[in-house]
Design a protein around this motif. Structure first.
Motif, PDB file in Angstrom:
ATOM      1  N   PRO A 248       4.315 -16.389  57.515  1.00 40.69           N
ATOM      2  CA  PRO A 248       3.842 -16.511  58.899  1.00 40.69           C
ATOM      3  C   PRO A 248       2.601 -17.363  59.078  1.00 40.69           C
ATOM      4  CG  PRO A 248       3.325 -14.347  57.999  1.00 40.69           C
ATOM      5  CD  PRO A 248       4.214 -15.024  57.000  1.00 40.69           C
ATOM      6  N   THR A 249       1.855 -17.659  58.001  1.00 37.66           N
ATOM      7  CA  THR A 249       0.644 -18.457  58.146  1.00 37.66           C
ATOM      8  C   THR A 249       0.828 -19.896  57.683  1.00 37.66           C
ATOM      9  OG1 THR A 249      -0.175 -17.741  55.969  1.00 37.66           O
ATOM     10  CG2 THR A 249      -0.818 -16.415  57.879  1.00 37.66           C
ATOM     11  N   GLU A 250       2.053 -20.242  57.255  1.00 43.67           N
ATOM     12  CA  GLU A 250       2.323 -21.610  56.821  1.00 43.67           C
ATOM     13  C   GLU A 250       3.570 -22.121  57.540  1.00 43.67           C
ATOM     14  OE1 GLU A 250       1.571 -22.237  52.310  1.00 43.67           O
ATOM     15  OE2 GLU A 250       2.301 -20.190  52.513  1.00 43.67           O
ATOM     16  N   ALA A 251       3.440 -23.259  58.191  1.00 42.67           N
ATOM     17  CA  ALA A 251       4.590 -23.823  58.900  1.00 42.67           C
ATOM     18  C   ALA A 251       5.702 -24.141  57.914  1.00 42.67           C
ATOM     19  CB  ALA A 251       4.170 -25.082  59.652  1.00 42.67           C
ATOM     20  N   GLY A 252       6.913 -23.723  58.267  1.00 44.89           N
ATOM     21  CA  GLY A 252       8.030 -23.932  57.360  1.00 44.89           C
ATOM     22  C   GLY A 252       9.319 -24.282  58.071  1.00 44.89           C
ATOM     23  N   LEU A 253      10.430 -24.063  57.376  1.00 42.55           N
ATOM     24  CA  LEU A 253      11.745 -24.469  57.847  1.00 42.55           C
ATOM     25  C   LEU A 253      12.584 -23.252  58.218  1.00 42.55           C
ATOM     26  CD1 LEU A 253      12.417 -27.061  55.004  1.00 42.55           C
ATOM     27  CD2 LEU A 253      11.533 -27.538  57.293  1.00 42.55           C
ATOM     28  N   GLY A 258      11.221 -19.781  57.582  1.00 38.44           N
ATOM     29  CA  GLY A 258       9.874 -20.109  58.009  1.00 38.44           C
ATOM     30  C   GLY A 258       8.919 -20.483  56.901  1.00 38.44           C
ATOM     31  N   CYS A 259       9.406 -20.657  55.684  1.00 36.56           N
ATOM     32  CA  CYS A 259       8.526 -21.019  54.568  1.00 36.56           C
ATOM     33  C   CYS A 259       8.611 -22.521  54.300  1.00 36.56           C
ATOM     34  CB  CYS A 259       8.908 -20.247  53.307  1.00 36.56           C
ATOM     35  SG  CYS A 259       8.536 -18.477  53.427  1.00 36.56           S
ATOM     36  N   PRO A 260       7.504 -23.114  53.812  1.00 37.88           N
ATOM     37  CA  PRO A 260       7.500 -24.557  53.543  1.00 37.88           C
ATOM     38  C   PRO A 260       8.196 -24.895  52.226  1.00 37.88           C
ATOM     39  CG  PRO A 260       5.366 -23.610  52.998  1.00 37.88           C
ATOM     40  CD  PRO A 260       6.183 -22.501  53.620  1.00 37.88           C
ATOM     41  N   ASP A 261       8.597 -26.149  52.118  1.00 35.05           N
ATOM     42  CA  ASP A 261       9.221 -26.673  50.901  1.00 35.05           C
ATOM     43  C   ASP A 261       8.618 -28.055  50.657  1.00 35.05           C
ATOM     44  OD1 ASP A 261      10.824 -27.373  48.785  1.00 35.05           O
ATOM     45  OD2 ASP A 261      12.600 -27.794  49.993  1.00 35.05           O
ATOM     46  N   THR A 262       7.479 -28.085  50.007  1.00 32.74           N
ATOM     47  CA  THR A 262       6.700 -29.310  49.849  1.00 32.74           C
ATOM     48  C   THR A 262       7.485 -30.409  49.156  1.00 32.74           C
ATOM     49  OG1 THR A 262       4.654 -28.012  49.769  1.00 32.74           O
ATOM     50  CG2 THR A 262       4.560 -30.263  48.919  1.00 32.74           C
ATOM     51  N   ASP A 263       8.229 -30.067  48.103  1.00 34.14           N
ATOM     52  CA  ASP A 263       8.925 -31.101  47.328  1.00 34.14           C
ATOM     53  C   ASP A 263      10.341 -31.375  47.830  1.00 34.14           C
ATOM     54  OD1 ASP A 263      10.265 -28.845  46.449  1.00 34.14           O
ATOM     55  OD2 ASP A 263       9.259 -28.788  44.517  1.00 34.14           O
ATOM     56  N   GLY A 264      10.781 -30.638  48.854  1.00 31.97           N
ATOM     57  CA  GLY A 264      12.083 -30.901  49.451  1.00 31.97           C
ATOM     58  C   GLY A 264      13.271 -30.612  48.569  1.00 31.97           C
ATOM     59  N   ASP A 265      13.132 -29.676  47.640  1.00 32.74           N
ATOM     60  CA  ASP A 265      14.240 -29.370  46.739  1.00 32.74           C
ATOM     61  C   ASP A 265      15.074 -28.174  47.195  1.00 32.74           C
ATOM     62  OD1 ASP A 265      12.467 -27.320  46.238  1.00 32.74           O
ATOM     63  OD2 ASP A 265      12.152 -27.805  44.119  1.00 32.74           O
ATOM     64  N   LEU A 271       8.523 -19.453  46.145  1.00 28.46           N
ATOM     65  CA  LEU A 271       9.504 -19.095  45.120  1.00 28.46           C
ATOM     66  C   LEU A 271       9.676 -20.211  44.098  1.00 28.46           C
ATOM     67  CD1 LEU A 271      12.274 -17.558  47.427  1.00 28.46           C
ATOM     68  CD2 LEU A 271      10.540 -16.328  46.127  1.00 28.46           C
ATOM     69  N   ASP A 272       8.968 -21.317  44.317  1.00 29.42           N
ATOM     70  CA  ASP A 272       9.131 -22.525  43.504  1.00 29.42           C
ATOM     71  C   ASP A 272       8.053 -22.553  42.423  1.00 29.42           C
ATOM     72  OD1 ASP A 272       9.463 -25.126  42.517  1.00 29.42           O
ATOM     73  OD2 ASP A 272      10.056 -25.889  44.482  1.00 29.42           O
ATOM     74  N   ALA A 273       8.488 -22.524  41.159  1.00 30.92           N
ATOM     75  CA  ALA A 273       7.534 -22.568  40.051  1.00 30.92           C
ATOM     76  C   ALA A 273       6.868 -23.935  39.946  1.00 30.92           C
ATOM     77  CB  ALA A 273       8.232 -22.217  38.734  1.00 30.92           C
ATOM     78  N   CYS A 274       7.481 -24.961  40.541  1.00 33.12           N
ATOM     79  CA  CYS A 274       6.924 -26.317  40.546  1.00 33.12           C
ATOM     80  C   CYS A 274       6.992 -26.839  41.978  1.00 33.12           C
ATOM     81  CB  CYS A 274       7.707 -27.227  39.597  1.00 33.12           C
ATOM     82  SG  CYS A 274       7.790 -26.629  37.892  1.00 33.12           S
ATOM     83  N   PRO A 275       6.153 -26.311  42.897  1.00 25.88           N
ATOM     84  CA  PRO A 275       6.292 -26.617  44.327  1.00 25.88           C
ATOM     85  C   PRO A 275       6.035 -28.065  44.706  1.00 25.88           C
ATOM     86  CG  PRO A 275       4.276 -25.403  43.908  1.00 25.88           C
ATOM     87  CD  PRO A 275       5.038 -25.396  42.628  1.00 25.88           C
ATOM     88  N   ASP A 276       5.378 -28.831  43.829  1.00 25.87           N
ATOM     89  CA  ASP A 276       5.052 -30.216  44.167  1.00 25.87           C
ATOM     90  C   ASP A 276       5.980 -31.227  43.504  1.00 25.87           C
ATOM     91  OD1 ASP A 276       2.793 -29.506  45.739  1.00 25.87           O
ATOM     92  OD2 ASP A 276       1.670 -29.136  43.895  1.00 25.87           O
ATOM     93  N   PHE A 283      16.170 -23.547  37.513  1.00 23.00           N
ATOM     94  CA  PHE A 283      14.878 -23.529  36.834  1.00 23.00           C
ATOM     95  C   PHE A 283      13.755 -23.208  37.810  1.00 23.00           C
ATOM     96  CE2 PHE A 283      17.247 -26.789  34.198  1.00 23.00           C
ATOM     97  CZ  PHE A 283      17.579 -25.886  33.196  1.00 23.00           C
ATOM     98  N   LYS A 284      14.093 -22.446  38.892  1.00 22.85           N
ATOM     99  CA  LYS A 284      13.124 -22.020  39.900  1.00 22.85           C
ATOM    100  C   LYS A 284      12.352 -23.196  40.486  1.00 22.85           C
ATOM    101  CE  LYS A 284      12.519 -17.377  37.992  1.00 22.85           C
ATOM    102  NZ  LYS A 284      11.558 -16.383  37.472  1.00 22.85           N
ATOM    103  N   GLY A 285      13.074 -24.282  40.728  1.00 26.13           N
ATOM    104  CA  GLY A 285      12.465 -25.420  41.388  1.00 26.13           C
ATOM    105  C   GLY A 285      11.782 -26.407  40.468  1.00 26.13           C
TER     106      GLY A 285
END
Length: 464
Positions: A248-253, A258-265, A271-276, A283-285
């Motif tokens: 709720p505090t981060e703009a998402g999809l 409603g959570c963001p996905d910085t790397d678009g994967d 939930l992404d072990a490698c969010p960038d 492999f959890k992103g």
């Protein structure tokens, strides 16, 4: 005017005893404004005369240039409401009877007070156009006009013109029929018309969080929110209300709740072990650049495929024989996989060692070497060291001279002496075994000098 506050308080107190709601959303309504009293009541059948008299504001209407009435109401349900009205005025235009030609006189600036109860029916819910809200009313009250007072029966109609959901302009005309009407000022109360114009405020609906959305419609009644989300907030402004937003505090999809996905994967950052870095779901992103099944952040060789057991790196093969070092018993010496990476000893070399073994000379009756035998033993050690995983059995033999009681221990000691010397030259003891057979396994006749010489020997056997 000095009694206006008393009337207002009285009306509010009376309204407080009513038990219904103004409407389903706003239980109360208050209207304040000005009123006009017209004492002309015509019985003529000429409609234009009646209509003209109704709008004869200047000549017939008694109006105070200030707030002069208060109405408090609560709804009874299905378009009906009950209310109390307190009004004040000053009568300086009094219309006499029709027989006297409707003469307008000043009766002496009579003070006017009215307290009236009414039941209204609103047509608003029946109309598509909700801005204009016509209504009818009936009721009764008590009117003071100078020194006279009397009860009245009332009926009227009016309109609410809504500016907002809660605020409207109200205009209303009410006929008050007096039960004591001789049209004598200060003696009785004449039947008359009373007109009202004021601002109406609806209120009372419970809005705990103050967001303008009533609790009954508010999905988040204790947290201020937005109308488009039924009263729930959207803290990060991503179009997903907080109670449905996993972040709720981060703009998402929307597809990620409603959570963001910085790397678009397709994997939410939390939930992404490698969010960038764009990665894989398995492999959890995280990415696996070399495709070896070990994600890059755990892969010590991310650009070269290797087994998981070796942290994603290929196994080393120092000797280049195709057998990885961790499986190669001879990692520094090339050899076939069939021999666990070690070179295979050939029959010729085993034969050579046995030829050397025949030339090992011991001192007579002893298991010490003659000086000439050391070079032979060194040659045997050299051959063995070239095949570091080969195992050998050293067998000692004697001729038939002497008894077994002497020959067997002697052959054992001589075989062991060879073993000890080879160990001292660096051959692993685990690769060597020794045994003495005495004269039990001759390779020639013990009846000749030459035969006995051949029978006194040490044999090197490859253990397979």
């Amino acid at each position: 005017m000095k009694h206006l506050n008393k009337l207002i308080v009285a009306a509010l107190l009376c309204a407080g005893f009513t038990s219904q709601a103004q409407n389903a959303d706003h239980p109360w309504a208050v209207t304040i404004g000005a009123n006009a009293v017209d004492t002309k009541i015509s019985s003529t059948s000429n409609f234009s005369n009646r209509l003209g008299g109704y709008f004869n504001v200047k000549d017939q209407w008694n109006i105070l240039p200030s707030v002069s009435y208060l109405n408090v109401a609560r709804h009874l349900g299905d378009g009906f409401s009950f209310g109390l009205t307190g009004s004040v005025n000053k009568i300086d235009k009094f219309v006499l009877t029709e027989a006297m030609g409707y003469e307008v006189v000043n009766p002496g600036d009579l003070t006017y007070y009215g307290i009236d109860a009414e039941v209204k029916y609103s047509f608003k819910d029946l109309l598509k156009f909700k801005v204009v809200d016509p209504f009818l009313l009936i009721g009764g009250g008590y009117t003071f006009m100078g020194d006279a007072s009397a009860g009245t029966v009332n009926g009227g109609l009016g309109f609410n013109f809504w500016f907002t959901e809660n605020i409207a302009l109200t205009v209303q005309s009410t006929y008050k029929h007096s039960f004591d009407d001789t049209r004598t000022p200060d003696v009785d109360v004449a039947s008359h018309m009373q007109h009202f114009a004021g601002i109406r405020f609806q209120f009372g609906g419970k809005d705990t969080d103050g967001d303008g959305i009533l609790d009954k419609y508010d999905e988040c009644p204790e947290v201020a929110g937005l109308a488009e989300f039924n009263g729930c907030p959207d803290t990060d402004g991503d179009g997903i209300p907080d109670h449905l937003d996993e972040c709720p505090t981060e703009a998402g999809l929307p597809e990620l709740n409603g959570c963001p996905d910085t790397d678009g994967d397709g994997i939410a950052d939390h939930l992404d072990a490698c969010p960038d870095v764009f990665g894989l779901k398995e492999f959890k992103g995280c990415p696996d650049t070399d495709g070896d099944g070990t994600p890059d952040h755990l892969d010590e060789c991310p650009e070269v495929a290797g087994p998981k057991e070796n942290k994603g790196c290929p196994w080393p093969d120092r000797d280049g024989d195709g057998v990885f070092d961790h499986l190669d018993q001879c990692p520094d010496v090339a050899g076939p996989a069939s021999n666990k990476g070690c070179p295979e000893i050939k029959e010729e070399q085993v034969k050579q060692m046995n030829e050397y073994g025949k030339t090992i000379l011991f001192n007579t009756g002893k298991f010490t070497f003659q000086e000439s035998s050391y070079k032979v033993l060194d040659n045997i050690a050299k051959i063995m060291s070239e095949y570091p995983n080969a195992k050998f059995h050293i067998a000692g033999h004697t001729d038939s001279t002497g008894s077994d009681k002497i020959n067997i221990p002697l052959s054992e000691n001589r075989a062991n002496a060879v073993k000890v010397y080879l160990i001292e030259k660096g051959i692993d003891a685990k690769r060597l075994t020794s045994e003495g057979f005495g004269s039990s396994k001759p390779i020639d006749s013990n009846k000749t000098v030459k035969g006995r010489e051949l029978n006194r020997r040490v044999e090197i056997q490859l253990v397979k």
